[in-house]
Design an enzyme around this catalytic site. Structure first.
Site, PDB file in Angstrom:
ATOM      1  N   CYS A  71       7.298  72.885   9.428  1.00 17.92           N
ATOM      2  CA  CYS A  71       7.779  72.688  10.803  1.00 17.92           C
ATOM      3  C   CYS A  71       6.605  72.192  11.648  1.00 17.92           C
ATOM      4  CB  CYS A  71       8.406  73.963  11.381  1.00 17.92           C
ATOM      5  SG  CYS A  71       7.240  75.274  11.747  1.00 17.92           S
ATOM      6  N   ARG A  72       6.699  72.316  12.939  1.00 16.27           N
ATOM      7  CA  ARG A  72       5.645  71.823  13.826  1.00 16.27           C
ATOM      8  C   ARG A  72       4.371  72.645  13.694  1.00 16.27           C
ATOM      9  NH1 ARG A  72       4.243  73.548  18.813  1.00 16.27           N
ATOM     10  NH2 ARG A  72       2.981  72.108  20.040  1.00 16.27           N
TER      11      ARG A  72
END
Length: 126
Positions: A71-72
């Site tokens: 993810c980020r």
């Protein structure tokens, strides 16, 4: 190089780079961010299964395979790994630091998005 957090193995960028370099079939890398984030910048060849669609996809995941979630920042992917572990998919890992720590090649656009029904959208325009 890897370490563990809340029972989930955390891997770093160097390990992901090595997996990509050797073309490893497993672990399967899966981006769990939103469409807009993925379209803006993602690791080439890594499919997107947005976090909110994971519960509907559990039955479609091969329980004998191993997975690394991206993810980020590494927080949402950690939650996905924890959730799947609770669902009996035990060979799950998290990309610690997520895309914020990624210094490798990136691609824009919706290259490979797994939809709710398990259908794939692949952008073959290269």
């Amino acid at each position: 190089m890897s370490f563990e957090e809340d029972g989930i193995v955390q891997i770093k960028e160097e390990e992901i780079q090595q997996l990509l370099k050797v073309g490893a079939k497993e672990p399967i890398l899966i981006d769990v961010r939103e469409l807009e984030e993925y379209s803006e910048s993602h690791i080439p060849g890594v499919p997107l299964i947005p976090m909110n669609t994971i519960p509907s996809m559990v039955a479609d995941l091969d329980r004998s395979s191993s997975y690394v979630f991206i993810c980020r920042s590494g927080k949402r992917s950690q939650n996905v790994a924890l959730y799947l572990k609770e669902q009996g998919i035990t060979n799950v890992r998290n990309f610690a630091g997520g895309m914020l720590s990624w210094n490798g090649e990136v691609k824009q656009g919706l290259e490979w998005v797994v939809k709710h029904s398990g259908e794939l959208y692949q952008d073959k325009t290269e």
